[in-house]
Design a protein around this motif. Structure first.
Motif, short mmCIF file in Angstrom:
data_model
loop_
_atom_site.label_atom_id
_atom_site.label_comp_id
_atom_site.label_asym_id
_atom_site.label_seq_id
_atom_site.Cartn_x
_atom_site.Cartn_y
_atom_site.Cartn_z
N LYS A 266 88.90 80.41 38.24
CA LYS A 266 89.44 81.06 38.39
C LYS A 266 88.49 82.84 37.58
O LYS A 266 87.37 82.19 37.10
CB LYS A 266 91.19 81.90 37.00
CG LYS A 266 92.12 80.95 38.09
CD LYS A 266 93.34 81.20 37.29
CE LYS A 266 94.21 82.42 37.26
NZ LYS A 266 94.49 82.53 36.74
N LYS A 267 88.72 84.01 38.06
CA LYS A 267 87.47 84.70 37.74
C LYS A 267 88.61 85.85 36.76
O LYS A 267 90.21 86.01 36.92
CB LYS A 267 87.45 86.30 38.55
CG LYS A 267 86.05 85.15 39.68
CD LYS A 267 85.40 86.19 40.52
CE LYS A 267 84.40 85.71 41.67
NZ LYS A 267 84.19 86.33 42.48
N GLN A 268 87.77 86.66 35.61
CA GLN A 268 88.84 87.12 34.44
C GLN A 268 87.77 88.48 34.44
O GLN A 268 86.50 88.39 34.36
CB GLN A 268 88.13 86.52 33.21
CG GLN A 268 89.88 85.57 33.01
CD GLN A 268 90.30 84.60 32.09
OE1 GLN A 268 89.49 85.02 31.03
NE2 GLN A 268 91.65 84.04 31.84
N LYS A 269 88.27 89.01 34.42
CA LYS A 269 87.84 91.11 33.54
C LYS A 269 87.68 90.96 32.46
O LYS A 269 89.22 91.43 32.38
CB LYS A 269 88.14 91.22 34.44
CG LYS A 269 87.03 92.59 34.74
CD LYS A 269 88.00 94.10 35.77
CE LYS A 269 86.88 94.95 36.00
NZ LYS A 269 87.24 96.29 37.01
N HIS A 270 87.32 91.67 31.47
CA HIS A 270 87.60 91.73 29.96
C HIS A 270 87.87 93.48 30.19
O HIS A 270 87.09 93.84 31.46
CB HIS A 270 85.86 91.68 29.60
CG HIS A 270 85.39 92.10 28.30
ND1 HIS A 270 86.29 93.53 27.67
CD2 HIS A 270 86.06 91.45 27.69
CE1 HIS A 270 86.38 93.58 26.08
NE2 HIS A 270 85.98 91.93 26.03
N LYS A 271 89.26 94.12 29.63
CA LYS A 271 89.73 95.23 29.62
C LYS A 271 88.80 96.39 28.94
O LYS A 271 88.87 96.92 29.70
CB LYS A 271 90.74 94.91 29.46
CG LYS A 271 91.91 93.82 29.60
CD LYS A 271 93.13 94.28 28.76
CE LYS A 271 94.63 93.57 29.17
NZ LYS A 271 95.52 93.29 28.24
N VAL A 276 82.66 90.38 34.17
CA VAL A 276 84.01 89.27 34.48
C VAL A 276 82.99 88.77 34.65
O VAL A 276 81.81 87.67 34.80
CB VAL A 276 83.60 89.60 36.24
CG1 VAL A 276 84.82 88.80 37.28
CG2 VAL A 276 84.55 91.12 36.94
N ARG A 277 84.06 87.18 34.53
CA ARG A 277 83.67 85.50 33.88
C ARG A 277 84.40 84.45 34.78
O ARG A 277 85.40 84.86 35.01
CB ARG A 277 83.62 85.45 32.38
CG ARG A 277 84.98 85.26 31.98
CD ARG A 277 85.41 84.69 30.09
NE ARG A 277 86.49 84.66 30.02
CZ ARG A 277 86.54 84.25 28.42
NH1 ARG A 277 85.77 83.71 27.93
NH2 ARG A 277 87.72 84.30 28.30
N THR A 278 83.67 83.75 35.17
CA THR A 278 84.79 83.40 35.65
C THR A 278 85.02 81.23 35.03
O THR A 278 84.24 81.17 34.18
CB THR A 278 83.50 81.54 36.71
OG1 THR A 278 83.25 82.84 37.64
CG2 THR A 278 84.57 81.01 38.00
#
Length: 385
Positions: A266-271, A276-278
């Protein structure tokens, strides 16, 4: 005199008004009764007031109701006796399971190539013996030709015996995923064990596996707990023992071989920074081996949601099917004969229903076409040939 005349006129007017009102009511009633919707509503109301068993009981005298209550007390006592009967049946099942076991042990030896049956043990006369003999002769010709080309492959036991049963039985094949198949090919035996005397009623399924690359367990177990006693709040619902809970076991999966979970990315985006990190995480995966991790029935009386209840009911049905059908009649599910018998039985029931419906339709047609005045004494279906 004037007063008397006025009184008479008033009375006459009142009679006339009453008559007019009555005429209006009759006309209104006629109009209402000619309305199909009103008639349908009235009919529905009449249907709903039809006497039911419970409403009939309410009309009975108090002394009769008292006797009915006494009959219910007797019925509860019958239910408790029936529960004892099923407990003794469970004891008999345990006793005869010990008598079956030597035969099942020999079955395991033949399946896994640990022993070879004697000529007497392998003698079997089937209904299609002549066809099988002809097929066997043809096969022998093929084998001779194959031997001429090279050595015959040495087959041990009955390959993929239990796996074939899983494929043949719809209830089981629906649970098996493609990645389950190589594991099930290592299944060597399935046993049923009954609870010991004095223990709460239960039975266990034991799945015996040969050495494999997937887990280190040699045996996977599933235990079904049963209850054979009438419910205190609803004793009349008792119809015999029922499965009330089940327990699985821990599977010691080898690294990277657990088919009951899958890894997703899953890809997560820092607010704040927008970077973006996986990340990777494990989520449940469909597999037959989830059978050994059943939903746990809550002991504090909390009810399960609808999906959980459905899953648990299906689990109980599968466990019962293994115990009652698969293990005792394994060879017939391997060959497909037991499945054909089950299908024929179900088709027979459906056929009977269709035949009956057809007869009823035929009767209706005959009734519609025939003149009752011509043959009133004898129904069409009863006429002598």
């Amino acid at each position: 005199m004037a007063d008397n005349s006025k009184t008479e006129d008033t009375a006459s007017d009142s009679v006339e008004a009453a008559k007019n009102a009555s005429d209006k009511k009759e006309k209104l009633a006629d109009q209402v009764m000619q309305n199909p919707q009103v008639l349908a509503a009235l009919q529905e109301r009449l249907d709903s007031t039809t006497l039911t068993p419970s409403s009939y009981i309410e009309t009975l005298p108090k002394a009769v109701k008292r006797r009915i209550d006494a009959l219910k007390q007797l019925q509860v006592k019958c239910a408790h006796i029936e529960a004892k009967f099923y407990e003794e049946v469970h004891d008999l099942e345990r006793k005869y399971a010990a008598l079956y076991q030597p035969l099942f042990d020999k079955r395991r030896e033949f399946i896994n190539g640990e022993a070879e049956p004697t000529d007497a043990e392998s003698e079997w006369h089937s209904e299609n013996e002549e066809e099988e003999k002809l097929a066997g002769d043809l096969k022998n010709v093929v084998v001779i030709e194959e031997k001429a080309e090279g050595e015959e492959t040495n087959v041990k036991g009955i390959p993929d015996f239990w796996f074939t049963i899983f494929r043949n039985v719809d209830m089981l094949s629906e649970l098996v995923q493609e990645y389950d198949e190589p594991i099930l090919k290592h299944l060597q035996d399935i046993k049923v064990k009954f609870s010991e005397p004095g223990q709460p009623m239960s039975f266990s399924l034991e799945f015996h596996f040969g050495p494999n690359d997937y887990f280190s367990n040699s045996v996977l177990t599933k235990t079904y707990k049963m209850k054979s006693e009438p419910d205190k709040t609803d004793p009349f619902s008792f119809e015999g023992p029922e499965i009330v809970d089940c327990e699985g076991c821990t599977i010691d999966w080898k690294k990277g071989k657990n088919v009951t979970v899958k890894t997703i990315k899953k890809k997560q985006k820092h607010k704040g920074r927008g970077t973006v990190r996986t990340i990777t995480k494990q989520v449940p995966n469909d597999s037959f081996f989830n059978f050994f991790s059943p939903i746990k029935v809550s002991g504090d009386g909390e009810s399960l949601d609808e999906d959980s209840e459905f899953t648990l009911a299906a689990d109980f049905e599968i466990g019962h099917f293994f115990r009652e059908r698969i293990v005792p009649r394994a060879v017939l599910y391997f060959t497909g004969e037991a499945i054909e018998d089950d299908d024929n039985f179900e088709e027979g029931e459906e056929g009977e229903e269709e035949e009956l419906e057809g007869e009823e339709e035929g009767e209706e047609e005959e009734d519609a076409e025939s003149d009752p005045k011509k043959d009133f004494s004898q129904p069409a279906e009863c006429k002598q040939q």
